[in-house]
Design a protein around this motif. Sequence first.
Motif, PDB file in Angstrom:
ATOM      1  N   ILE A 203       0.840  -1.201   0.000  1.00 38.53           N
ATOM      2  CA  ILE A 203       0.000   0.000   0.000  1.00 38.53           C
ATOM      3  C   ILE A 203       0.874   1.251   0.000  1.00 38.53           C
ATOM      4  CG2 ILE A 203      -1.541   1.379   1.483  1.00 38.53           C
ATOM      5  CD1 ILE A 203      -2.872  -1.318   2.263  1.00 38.53           C
ATOM      6  N   ARG A 204       1.941   1.240   0.784  1.00 36.66           N
ATOM      7  CA  ARG A 204       2.797   2.429   0.895  1.00 36.66           C
ATOM      8  C   ARG A 204       3.532   2.744  -0.411  1.00 36.66           C
ATOM      9  NH1 ARG A 204       5.873   2.852   6.611  1.00 36.66           N
ATOM     10  NH2 ARG A 204       6.914   0.931   5.949  1.00 36.66           N
ATOM     11  N   SER A 205       3.665   1.760  -1.263  1.00 33.74           N
ATOM     12  CA  SER A 205       4.337   1.996  -2.550  1.00 33.74           C
ATOM     13  C   SER A 205       3.347   2.077  -3.709  1.00 33.74           C
ATOM     14  CB  SER A 205       5.351   0.875  -2.822  1.00 33.74           C
ATOM     15  OG  SER A 205       4.702  -0.384  -2.911  1.00 33.74           O
ATOM     16  N   ASN A 206       2.061   2.094  -3.394  1.00 36.21           N
ATOM     17  CA  ASN A 206       1.017   2.092  -4.419  1.00 36.21           C
ATOM     18  C   ASN A 206       0.509   3.515  -4.639  1.00 36.21           C
ATOM     19  OD1 ASN A 206      -1.272   1.806  -5.995  1.00 36.21           O
ATOM     20  ND2 ASN A 206      -2.019  -0.002  -4.904  1.00 36.21           N
ATOM     21  N   PRO A 207       0.714   4.095  -5.819  1.00 32.78           N
ATOM     22  CA  PRO A 207       0.246   5.456  -6.078  1.00 32.78           C
ATOM     23  C   PRO A 207      -1.271   5.590  -6.026  1.00 32.78           C
ATOM     24  CG  PRO A 207       1.035   4.435  -8.108  1.00 32.78           C
ATOM     25  CD  PRO A 207       1.419   3.511  -6.990  1.00 32.78           C
ATOM     26  N   PRO A 242      -0.936  13.218   8.320  1.00 40.24           N
ATOM     27  CA  PRO A 242      -1.066  12.526   7.039  1.00 40.24           C
ATOM     28  C   PRO A 242      -1.189  11.020   7.291  1.00 40.24           C
ATOM     29  CG  PRO A 242       0.805  14.042   7.014  1.00 40.24           C
ATOM     30  CD  PRO A 242       0.338  13.945   8.432  1.00 40.24           C
ATOM     31  N   GLY A 243      -2.087  10.375   6.578  1.00 37.24           N
ATOM     32  CA  GLY A 243      -2.254   8.938   6.764  1.00 37.24           C
ATOM     33  C   GLY A 243      -3.101   8.332   5.669  1.00 37.24           C
ATOM     34  N   TYR A 244      -3.239   7.020   5.714  1.00 33.99           N
ATOM     35  CA  TYR A 244      -4.070   6.293   4.755  1.00 33.99           C
ATOM     36  C   TYR A 244      -5.458   6.076   5.351  1.00 33.99           C
ATOM     37  CZ  TYR A 244       0.397   5.387   2.485  1.00 33.99           C
ATOM     38  OH  TYR A 244       1.627   5.548   1.881  1.00 33.99           O
ATOM     39  N   PHE A 245      -6.459   6.001   4.486  1.00 37.06           N
ATOM     40  CA  PHE A 245      -7.827   5.851   4.977  1.00 37.06           C
ATOM     41  C   PHE A 245      -7.988   4.584   5.812  1.00 37.06           C
ATOM     42  CE2 PHE A 245      -8.506   2.660   1.803  1.00 37.06           C
ATOM     43  CZ  PHE A 245      -9.655   1.968   2.190  1.00 37.06           C
ATOM     44  N   SER A 293     -10.053   5.805  -4.425  1.00 31.58           N
ATOM     45  CA  SER A 293      -9.794   5.147  -5.705  1.00 31.58           C
ATOM     46  C   SER A 293     -10.392   3.742  -5.680  1.00 31.58           C
ATOM     47  CB  SER A 293      -8.281   5.049  -5.943  1.00 31.58           C
ATOM     48  OG  SER A 293      -7.686   4.148  -5.017  1.00 31.58           O
ATOM     49  N   ALA A 294     -10.495   3.139  -6.844  1.00 30.35           N
ATOM     50  CA  ALA A 294     -11.004   1.770  -6.921  1.00 30.35           C
ATOM     51  C   ALA A 294     -10.112   0.821  -6.124  1.00 30.35           C
ATOM     52  CB  ALA A 294     -11.082   1.332  -8.385  1.00 30.35           C
ATOM     53  N   GLU A 295      -8.817   1.076  -6.139  1.00 26.21           N
ATOM     54  CA  GLU A 295      -7.888   0.235  -5.381  1.00 26.21           C
ATOM     55  C   GLU A 295      -8.129   0.378  -3.879  1.00 26.21           C
ATOM     56  OE1 GLU A 295      -3.679   0.258  -7.251  1.00 26.21           O
ATOM     57  OE2 GLU A 295      -4.709   2.020  -8.039  1.00 26.21           O
ATOM     58  N   GLU A 296      -8.421   1.587  -3.434  1.00 22.08           N
ATOM     59  CA  GLU A 296      -8.674   1.804  -2.006  1.00 22.08           C
ATOM     60  C   GLU A 296      -9.978   1.136  -1.569  1.00 22.08           C
ATOM     61  OE1 GLU A 296      -6.575   6.020  -0.914  1.00 22.08           O
ATOM     62  OE2 GLU A 296      -8.234   6.091  -2.347  1.00 22.08           O
ATOM     63  N   ILE A 297     -10.985   1.220  -2.406  1.00 23.94           N
ATOM     64  CA  ILE A 297     -12.259   0.586  -2.052  1.00 23.94           C
ATOM     65  C   ILE A 297     -12.071  -0.913  -1.839  1.00 23.94           C
ATOM     66  CG2 ILE A 297     -14.556   0.009  -2.933  1.00 23.94           C
ATOM     67  CD1 ILE A 297     -14.574   2.806  -4.267  1.00 23.94           C
ATOM     68  N   LYS A 298     -11.224  -1.531  -2.640  1.00 26.31           N
ATOM     69  CA  LYS A 298     -10.956  -2.961  -2.483  1.00 26.31           C
ATOM     70  C   LYS A 298     -10.257  -3.267  -1.154  1.00 26.31           C
ATOM     71  CE  LYS A 298     -10.559  -3.883  -7.446  1.00 26.31           C
ATOM     72  NZ  LYS A 298      -9.622  -4.251  -8.555  1.00 26.31           N
TER      73      LYS A 298
END
Length: 364
Positions: A203-207, A242-245, A293-298
């Motif tokens: 995830i940390r390397s995924n744009p 700053p963080g990821y959902f 993003s679609a990737e985040e929803i997954k």
Amino acid sequence: MTNSIYTAPPSVAETVLPLFGWQQPALSIEQFGSGLINSTWKITAVTGEEFILQKLNMQVFTDPGSIAANIQQIAAYLQQHAPGYLFAAPVEALNGTTLVNIEETGCFRMFPFIKGSVTKDVVATAAEAYEAALQFGKFTHLLSGFDAAQLYITIPSFHDLSLRYRQFLQALQNGNTARIAEVKEQIEQVEQRVSIVQQFEAIRSNPGCKLRVTHHDTKISNVLFDEQGKGLCVIDLDTVMPGYFISDVGDMMRTYLSPVSEEESDYSKIVIRTDIFEAIVHGYFEQMKTDLSAEEIKLFVYAGKFMIYMQAIRFLTDYINDDVYYGARYPKHNLVRAGNQLVLLQQLLQHEKALHHIVEKVCS
């Protein structure tokens, strides 16, 4: 000070309040809330005005000025871009700052108390979970145009799962050997789930996974409700960074899905309430669906695995290290907590397919 109620140290009334412009004694100063980090009081003035006074825990927040700066930046942005949003901005002290640091007493700040607001310590219904998720989603959504990189890091590596796993491995090398032998089964469970760490690193390397303004502490007590049970706003912004959902969604899942908390020692009471999960999805997506993003929803279900697994690791690591971080109120306290979270993780994994179907249904 006749007829006043005080449950705070005298220094709060005599030393701190005058720095915020108080000319008269407070009518009451009472302990408030269930937070474990900062000391919090509700202050009632003789005029009937009410305020929240907090003493920051400077062992946890070593740079309180960074917290104040973050809150000021967020307040200014929301005032400009979402002026209708209810935001409890801190009260300025007489010196023009929002923090007062008194030598040998502590660092204090004050907020207006939102009249008619209430907080909840436990998620009892799907409606409560929905309202909380909606408010946390709304907070991040309204700040979608804010550059999260401008925020200070108030707790370094707070939700860095890779670091937590490395700390766990270090504990296996240097920790209490008797305790390591005792918790062999729990160690094996952690090691068997290392793919959760590997996915976090991906995830940390995924744009497609964006760093956003993230609350990082989404327990339901950090939402204000009105007396009809509708969410008003989120509070306690000390960990906004700053963080990821996955941090916000995962912490909601970790603390809302089971009817019992991480303190429960009767593991048979730990279950996944799918109606609560669906409420979280609906509430968060109502605000954030177009931002993700679609990737985040997954990754929505993964968010729960991420947070539960990380907390299990942290409790187990602390137990192996003789309870040096969290402390322990009774023997094996952190082992009980670790076991609790490992059971919750197992329950989540058993429901994973059904939870993915809920996400797909809501997003379709």
